[in-house]
Each structure stands twice: as structure tokens, then as C-alpha cells.
Design an enzyme around this catalytic site. Structure first.
Site, short mmCIF file in Angstrom:
data_model
loop_
_atom_site.label_atom_id
_atom_site.label_comp_id
_atom_site.label_asym_id
_atom_site.label_seq_id
_atom_site.Cartn_x
_atom_site.Cartn_y
_atom_site.Cartn_z
N LYS A 164 0.73 -1.46 -0.42
CA LYS A 164 -0.09 0.01 0.46
C LYS A 164 1.19 1.27 -0.42
CE LYS A 164 -1.92 -0.28 3.85
NZ LYS A 164 -1.56 -1.85 4.56
N ARG A 201 -9.63 2.21 8.57
CA ARG A 201 -8.92 0.69 8.87
C ARG A 201 -10.98 -0.24 8.97
NH1 ARG A 201 -2.69 1.00 8.33
NH2 ARG A 201 -2.27 -1.13 8.74
N ARG A 236 10.85 -5.80 4.82
CA ARG A 236 10.43 -4.83 4.92
C ARG A 236 11.84 -3.71 5.76
NH1 ARG A 236 4.66 -2.06 5.17
NH2 ARG A 236 5.11 -3.13 7.28
N ARG A 259 10.81 -1.90 10.74
CA ARG A 259 10.32 -1.46 11.93
C ARG A 259 10.15 -2.79 12.99
NH1 ARG A 259 5.40 -0.16 8.10
NH2 ARG A 259 3.66 -1.07 10.71
N ARG A 301 -1.95 -7.76 13.67
CA ARG A 301 -2.03 -7.12 12.86
C ARG A 301 -2.69 -8.14 12.04
NH1 ARG A 301 3.88 -5.47 11.63
NH2 ARG A 301 3.20 -4.36 10.07
#
Ligand code: ADP
Ligand code: ZN
Length: 222
Positions: free
Chosen positions: A13, A88, A127, A162, A174
Site C-alpha cells: 500500500k 481501517r 521490509r 520497524r 496485525r
């Protein structure tokens, strides 16, 4: 034109939103980035939000909705925005409809990115993000590595992982939060006739960059 980026974590995203923003000049509004900026500056909002984010829970609507409401009043947001990571929950989506209708606007396009679950977890673990808050470029050490290990191609700052991407429990939570609270938005926007679903997967050799390119062409041709 107002665009929403929808999709689970790690589907790309942020990457797609960043490319569309770069090419069209529409601002990218990422609630995750706003929270992280506040966490790094240790603001009151940051300290509160981190209690949820570090564990993989969604930040409550009472905190999140007013932040977006305020951001949408900024001068740069008056000709349309790309919302990345908001809404969300159904409550957030309804609040957003209200905010926009008060300005005589609406959501024009919802880009729903889907990726197979095994691939999603791998993408979250690999990531890396740029530590420069002005840049925030996103990399993937397997799929989209920087030219020099650990260093951002765009600004030369250091890359890091992160905190919520390195903790398996936070990742699992999550994904559960997404399934339970965010995935109902797919139907919500389908019914409004603005949903465009795109699969992003190495198995079909289709990446976020490819999706972004097509959407940018579509926007520019309008
Ligand atoms: P990801 O897509 O990988 O979850 P984000 O940067 O979009 O990354 O979000 C990071 C975290 O910030 C989320 O896990 C959640 O805790 C919080 N967050 C971001 N956007 C929202 C939102 N709209 N509502 C509630 N919490 C949010
Ligand atoms: Zn950078």
C-alpha cells in the site's frame, strides 16, 4: 479525486501510494507514518499510540479519526488525497464519508491490494524503511533491495526494520486485526461501486510498482 489504499499489511500500500503521490502531486496521508513520527518525537499522541502499535493492535478510532479530520483541512489536501492505512474500521469509513461530504467531496477510487498470506509474512519480515522522516522510502531486502546495503537510495540515510515488523506476535496480531476489523471494508466499498482489487504477488510477477504505473496512467488520462 480521493483515493484509498486498502489491503493487508505488507501488500505494498505504502509503495503504491508513494508512487502515485510522486507522479500526480496528490498528498499521501499515511496514518501509520503520522503515528510513527509522533512516536519518534515522543509526543503525547505518540506515547499513547505506541501502546497499541507495538503490540499489533489498531489504535482506537477516538484517537485516529480526529487526526485524519484535521489533516484533511490542510491546504494541500483540498484537491484530493491518497489515504494510505485509513480507514481501517467501518466506523472510520463512515466518519470519512461524513468528513468528505461536508466538503462536497467523496471517495472516487479504492485500490484493494491482495497478496497470499505466506508471502505477506515474508514481506513484513524483509521490509526496511528509511529512518529519515522527510523521506520514509520503503525497501524490501529480497524484492526491492537498496543499491547499498542498509542505505537509502533516495537520501543516503540509514534503513531500519520497524519494531512491529520484527516481532512475530505483533505480525500475527496485525493480520488478525486486519481480518476482523478492516476486511469488511472491501464489501463496504464494493457496494459503493468504487472498489478496484489488484493482486500483488511474486507468483504472478506483479509488484506494487506495476499496479501504481497502471493507476497513474488512468488518473493522467482523465
Ligand atoms: P501496516 O500496513 O504494516 O500495518 P501502517 O504503517 O499502515 O503499517 O500501520 C502501522 C500501525 O499503526 C498499525 O499496525 C496500527 O497499529 C496503527 N494504525 C495505522 N493506521 C491506523 C488506523 N487507520 N486505525 C488504527 N490504527 C492504525
Ligand atoms: Zn531516504
Amino acid at each position: 479525486m480521493n483515493i484509498i489504499m486498502l489491503g493487508a499489511q505488507g501488500t505494498g500500500k505504502g509503495t503504491v501510494a508513494g508512487l502515485i503521490s510522486e507522479q500526480t502531486g496528490m498528498p499521501q496521508i499515511s496514518t501509520g507514518d503520522i503515528f510513527r513520527e509522533n512516536i519518534s518525537k515522543k509526543t503525547e499522541l505518540g506515547i499513547e499510540a505506541d501502546k497499541y502499535i507495538s503490540k499489533g493492535y489498531l489504535v482506537p478510532d477516538e484517537i485516529t479519526i480526529p487526526i485524519v479530520k484535521d489533516r484533511l483541512t490542510w491546504e494541500d489536501a483540498q484537491k484530493g488525497v491518497i489515504l494510505d492505512g485509513f480507514p481501517r474500521t467501518i466506523e472510520q469509513a463512515e466518519a470519512l464519508d461524513k468528513m468528505l461530504s461536508e466538503k462536497g467531496e467523496k471517495i472516487d477510487l479504492v485500490i484493494n491490494l491482495t497478496t497470499p498470506k505466506e508471502e505477506i509474512i515474508d514481506r513484513m519480515l524483509t521490509r526496511r524503511v528509511c529512518t529519515n522522516q522527510e523521506c520514509k522510502a520503503i525497501y524490501n531486502i529480497k524484492l526491492h533491495p537498496p543499491k547499498k546495503e542498509g542505505i537509502c537510495d533516495k537520501c543516503g540515510s540509514q534503513l531500519k526494520q520497524r519494531k512491529d515488523d520484527s516481532d512475530p506476535d505483533a505480525i500475527e496480531r496485525r493480520l488478525e486485526e486486519y481480518e476482523e476489523k478492516t476486511s469488511p471494508l472491501v464489501e463496504y466499498y464494493r457496494q459503493k461501486g468504487v472498489l478496484k482489487t489488484e493482486t500483488v504477488s511474486t507468483s504472478i510477477n506483479r509488484m506494487g510498482q506495476d499496479v501504481a504505473k497502471e493507476i497513474i496512467e488512468e488518473i493522467k488520462s482523465k
